[in-house]
Design a protein around this motif. Structure first.
Motif: not given
Length: 172
Positions: A105-132
């Protein structure tokens, strides 16, 4: 005797907007380069509905004004200037990447999971671990200022929409 009152003239009605609010679209093309075709929402080919349609030029890097339930944003760059803009889309059937914890989705909201991509940036990923990528943090709450996050906060995340602007995230 003739009536000298001018008869009202009707202005031409505006052309319908491609993928207007409430309209539906079917996916065409290949998964790596999908195209969308406007179809009736009752069509078996209908895949997503337009939650909101915004018309006008979109500045590069500008934030979109979409509902938080938006699964993806479809940019319309073809046609007349009056037809260009974007459509805030919601899949008619799951998955709904815009839902909290779903990993997109285009927004990060409460309940979302993220991983660090470096330089103070994060990307969303499924909380159930099914993402890359495995989730590293989960946004647990939203507050007006960082100082209001609980002590268990391990990452501060910028949030979008009507919620307070700072997400307090904990290790996943």
């Amino acid at each position: 005797m003739a009536d000298s009152t001018p008869s009202p003239t009707s202005a031409p009605s505006p052309a319908p907007t491609f993928l207007g609010t409430g309209g539906c679209a079917a996916r065409e093309g290949v998964a790596s380069s999908p195209a969308f075709l406007e179809v009736s929402c009752t069509s078996e080919r209908a895949a997503a509905m337009v939650l909101v349609r915004r018309v006008g030029a979109v500045a590069a890097g500008a934030a979109v004004d979409c509902p938080l339930a938006t699964d993806f944003v479809l940019y319309v760059s073809e046609g007349t200037p009056a037809a260009r803009g974007y459509a805030c889309m919601r899949n008619l059937e799951p998955p709904h990447p815009g839902d909290p914890g779903a990993g997109g989705g285009p927004f990060t909201v409460v309940g979302d999971c993220v991983y660090a991509t470096g330089s103070d940036q994060v990307r969303e990923t499924p909380c159930d671990g099914s993402g890359a990528r495995a989730p590293q943090h989960r946004v647990a709450s939203a507050v007006a200022r960082r100082a209001l996050c609980p002590p268990s906060t391990t990452l501060y995340v910028a949030l979008a929409g009507p919620q307070p602007p700072v997400g307090c995230a904990r290790r996943a």
